[in-house]
Scaffold this motif. Structure first.
Motif, PDB file in Angstrom:
ATOM      1  N   ALA A   1       0.811  -1.209   0.000  1.00 28.52           N
ATOM      2  CA  ALA A   1       0.000   0.000   0.000  1.00 28.52           C
ATOM      3  C   ALA A   1       0.850   1.267   0.000  1.00 28.52           C
ATOM      4  N   GLU A   2       2.003   1.212   0.679  1.00 32.68           N
ATOM      5  CA  GLU A   2       2.820   2.416   0.835  1.00 32.68           C
ATOM      6  C   GLU A   2       4.271   2.032   1.051  1.00 32.68           C
ATOM      7  N   VAL A   3       5.175   2.827   0.469  1.00 32.45           N
ATOM      8  CA  VAL A   3       6.611   2.615   0.637  1.00 32.45           C
ATOM      9  C   VAL A   3       7.231   3.948   1.017  1.00 32.45           C
ATOM     10  N   ASP A   4       8.045   3.956   2.066  1.00 39.78           N
ATOM     11  CA  ASP A   4       8.746   5.161   2.502  1.00 39.78           C
ATOM     12  C   ASP A   4      10.234   4.826   2.553  1.00 39.78           C
ATOM     13  N   VAL A   5      11.045   5.593   1.810  1.00 40.49           N
ATOM     14  CA  VAL A   5      12.484   5.335   1.744  1.00 40.49           C
ATOM     15  C   VAL A   5      13.243   6.452   2.444  1.00 40.49           C
ATOM     16  N   ASP A   6      14.092   6.087   3.397  1.00 39.43           N
ATOM     17  CA  ASP A   6      14.989   7.025   4.084  1.00 39.43           C
ATOM     18  C   ASP A   6      16.380   6.761   3.529  1.00 39.43           C
ATOM     19  N   VAL A   7      16.780   7.540   2.514  1.00 37.95           N
ATOM     20  CA  VAL A   7      18.050   7.300   1.820  1.00 37.95           C
ATOM     21  C   VAL A   7      19.251   7.388   2.766  1.00 37.95           C
ATOM     22  N   PRO A   8      19.391   8.459   3.574  1.00 37.14           N
ATOM     23  CA  PRO A   8      20.579   8.544   4.441  1.00 37.14           C
ATOM     24  C   PRO A   8      20.716   7.359   5.409  1.00 37.14           C
ATOM     25  N   ALA A   9      19.586   6.854   5.905  1.00 42.33           N
ATOM     26  CA  ALA A   9      19.619   5.735   6.854  1.00 42.33           C
ATOM     27  C   ALA A   9      19.674   4.384   6.139  1.00 42.33           C
ATOM     28  N   GLY A  10      19.382   4.372   4.833  1.00 38.58           N
ATOM     29  CA  GLY A  10      19.341   3.111   4.105  1.00 38.58           C
ATOM     30  C   GLY A  10      18.196   2.236   4.564  1.00 38.58           C
ATOM     31  N   ARG A  11      17.105   2.883   4.928  1.00 35.15           N
ATOM     32  CA  ARG A  11      15.974   2.160   5.496  1.00 35.15           C
ATOM     33  C   ARG A  11      14.740   2.320   4.607  1.00 35.15           C
ATOM     34  N   VAL A  12      14.044   1.213   4.401  1.00 36.55           N
ATOM     35  CA  VAL A  12      12.830   1.214   3.590  1.00 36.55           C
ATOM     36  C   VAL A  12      11.691   0.654   4.448  1.00 36.55           C
ATOM     37  N   THR A  13      10.644   1.445   4.623  1.00 34.92           N
ATOM     38  CA  THR A  13       9.480   1.031   5.385  1.00 34.92           C
ATOM     39  C   THR A  13       8.354   0.739   4.403  1.00 34.92           C
ATOM     40  N   VAL A  14       7.774  -0.439   4.518  1.00 36.95           N
ATOM     41  CA  VAL A  14       6.722  -0.875   3.607  1.00 36.95           C
ATOM     42  C   VAL A  14       5.483  -1.212   4.422  1.00 36.95           C
ATOM     43  N   ARG A  15       4.354  -0.638   4.033  1.00 33.41           N
ATOM     44  CA  ARG A  15       3.079  -0.981   4.644  1.00 33.41           C
ATOM     45  C   ARG A  15       2.315  -1.811   3.630  1.00 33.41           C
ATOM     46  N   ALA A  16       1.877  -2.981   4.067  1.00 29.47           N
ATOM     47  CA  ALA A  16       1.205  -3.912   3.160  1.00 29.47           C
ATOM     48  C   ALA A  16      -0.013  -4.514   3.841  1.00 29.47           C
ATOM     49  N   GLU A  17      -0.911  -5.023   3.011  1.00 25.35           N
ATOM     50  CA  GLU A  17      -2.135  -5.626   3.515  1.00 25.35           C
ATOM     51  C   GLU A  17      -1.879  -6.961   4.212  1.00 25.35           C
ATOM     52  N   ALA A  18      -0.766  -7.601   3.887  1.00 20.71           N
ATOM     53  CA  ALA A  18      -0.429  -8.898   4.483  1.00 20.71           C
ATOM     54  C   ALA A  18       1.093  -8.997   4.592  1.00 20.71           C
ATOM     55  N   ALA A  19       1.546 -10.059   5.226  1.00 20.32           N
ATOM     56  CA  ALA A  19       2.987 -10.277   5.340  1.00 20.32           C
ATOM     57  C   ALA A  19       3.593 -10.435   3.952  1.00 20.32           C
ATOM     58  N   LEU A  20       4.777  -9.873   3.772  1.00 23.47           N
ATOM     59  CA  LEU A  20       5.474  -9.981   2.494  1.00 23.47           C
ATOM     60  C   LEU A  20       6.496 -11.111   2.546  1.00 23.47           C
ATOM     61  N   VAL A  21       6.751 -11.720   1.415  1.00 20.73           N
ATOM     62  CA  VAL A  21       7.783 -12.741   1.307  1.00 20.73           C
ATOM     63  C   VAL A  21       9.113 -12.010   1.119  1.00 20.73           C
ATOM     64  N   GLU A  22      10.049 -12.248   2.037  1.00 17.56           N
ATOM     65  CA  GLU A  22      11.313 -11.521   2.008  1.00 17.56           C
ATOM     66  C   GLU A  22      12.050 -11.687   0.682  1.00 17.56           C
ATOM     67  N   ASP A  23      11.994 -12.867   0.093  1.00 18.56           N
ATOM     68  CA  ASP A  23      12.669 -13.082  -1.194  1.00 18.56           C
ATOM     69  C   ASP A  23      12.067 -12.218  -2.298  1.00 18.56           C
TER      70      ASP A  23
END
Length: 74
Positions: A31-53
């Motif tokens: 549903a939503e992706v937020d990228v923090d470039v300096p921290a190298g962090r990506v936050t993902v909001r999804a309707e269900a658990a995501l498959v890491e692969d």
């Protein structure tokens, strides 16, 4: 909504963030992706658990390195 947080290396600018956002947003249920470039962090909001692969593949398709999930302590 389930929130997932990942570490991604190799990003250095807004274009990098846009590329990662586009690839991860294409995954089913995201549903939503937020990228923090300096921290190298990506936050993902999804309707269900995501498959890491699947996230790893999306990040690789964008040209960056998926380092893994971040363990968040509640």
């Amino acid at each position: 909504m389930i929130e997932h947080v990942y570490t991604v290396s190799g990003m250095s600018c807004g274009h990098c963030a846009q590329s990662v956002t586009e690839e991860i947003t294409a995954l089913p249920g995201v549903a939503e992706v937020d990228v923090d470039v300096p921290a190298g962090r990506v936050t993902v909001r999804a309707e269900a658990a995501l498959v890491e692969d699947d996230v790893r593949a999306a990040v690789a398709e964008a040209g960056f390195t998926f380092e893994g999930a971040v363990d968040l302590v509640p």
